[in-house]
Design an enzyme around this catalytic site. Structure first.
Site, PDB file in Angstrom:
ATOM      1  N   HIS A 124      -0.606   5.600   5.086  1.00  8.35           N
ATOM      2  CA  HIS A 124      -1.627   5.529   6.136  1.00  8.35           C
ATOM      3  C   HIS A 124      -1.951   6.918   6.668  1.00  8.35           C
ATOM      4  CE1 HIS A 124      -3.757   3.974   9.711  1.00  8.35           C
ATOM      5  NE2 HIS A 124      -3.151   4.972  10.343  1.00  8.35           N
ATOM      6  N   GLU A 125      -0.932   7.733   6.886  1.00 11.89           N
ATOM      7  CA  GLU A 125      -1.174   9.096   7.380  1.00 11.89           C
ATOM      8  C   GLU A 125      -1.922   9.930   6.341  1.00 11.89           C
ATOM      9  OE1 GLU A 125      -0.879   9.649  10.404  1.00 11.89           O
ATOM     10  OE2 GLU A 125       0.217   7.791  10.798  1.00 11.89           O
TER      11      GLU A 125
END
Length: 227
Positions: free
Chosen positions: A98-99
């Site tokens: 996600h990052e």
């Protein structure tokens, strides 16, 4: 005058962040106990996705705490928490991906992310100044000052709303990346989606609370003006 239906809605919305936080914690803990079949840790998964997308110059470092994962666009560095960086669970690789999704957004000049970056300076100021200005305006009966505070607060609400598509899109990119890179199997992706959807709910809850607070301020001071 604010009627009882508003207060019922306000109480419900106020509970949302607590519920969303508990759901995220429970979901993360659940999939933290499920090892990924590929054996990738959060750091390794993030690095693999970055390399596949020719973004190997982005740094990755461990950071203290839990749920402290983030991407710093100024330093071009991803920070992964202790429960993500070195663990090879489905939860860890999902959060790490996600990052990286935010890095991919930046590389693609994703419009919502660009807008959020532009709103960030005024939002930081509004976070510290809006409510004090509203209260000072109320204490001094200077309605103009109170309304300036409300306008500033509206920027924090706008920021929280703009954050929603940014976070949902980063999660979407994460799922695609985890699949295409072979880090997670099709069966494991269901768990990753659960983790990322639970994380997204915290942003939805935050936006709902901000909108409700803005509405409350408008109703209070708008009612005073009518009086």
């Amino acid at each position: 005058m604010i009627d009882s239906s508003y207060w019922i809605l306000f109480i419900v919305v106020s509970i949302l962040p607590i519920w969303a936080s508990l759901k995220l914690q429970n979901t993360f803990n659940k999939y933290s106990r499920v090892r990924s079949l590929s054996g990738y840790t959060g750091e390794e998964a993030a690095r693999r996705i970055l390399m596949i997308n020719h973004l190997g110059h982005i740094g990755i470092k461990p950071v203290r705490g839990s749920m402290t994962d983030h991407y710093n666009p100024i330093q071009k560095e991803i920070g992964l928490s202790q429960t993500v960086y070195s663990l090879n669970s489905i939860a860890a690789v999902s959060v790490a991906a996600h990052e990286v999704g935010h890095v991919l957004q930046e590389a693609d000049h994703y419009n919502a992310l660009t807008l959020r970056h532009k709103l960030l300076p005024v939002t930081r100021f509004a976070d510290s100044a809006a409510i004090p200005m509203v209260f000072l305006g109320a204490i001094t009966s200077f309605q103009g000052l109170a309304w300036i505070g409300i306008i500033l607060f509206s920027f924090t609400t706008l920021f929280s709303l703009v954050t929603l598509p940014v976070e949902f899109n980063a999660s979407k990119r994460a799922i695609v990346a985890l699949s295409q890179s072979g880090i997670l199997s099709d069966e494991e992706l269901d768990g990753a989606k659960e983790v990322l959807n639970a994380a997204a709910l915290t942003y939805v809850a935050g936006a709902a609370v901000s909108m409700m607070m803005l509405l409350r301020l408008i109703l209070i001071y708008g009612g005073q003006n009518r009086d």
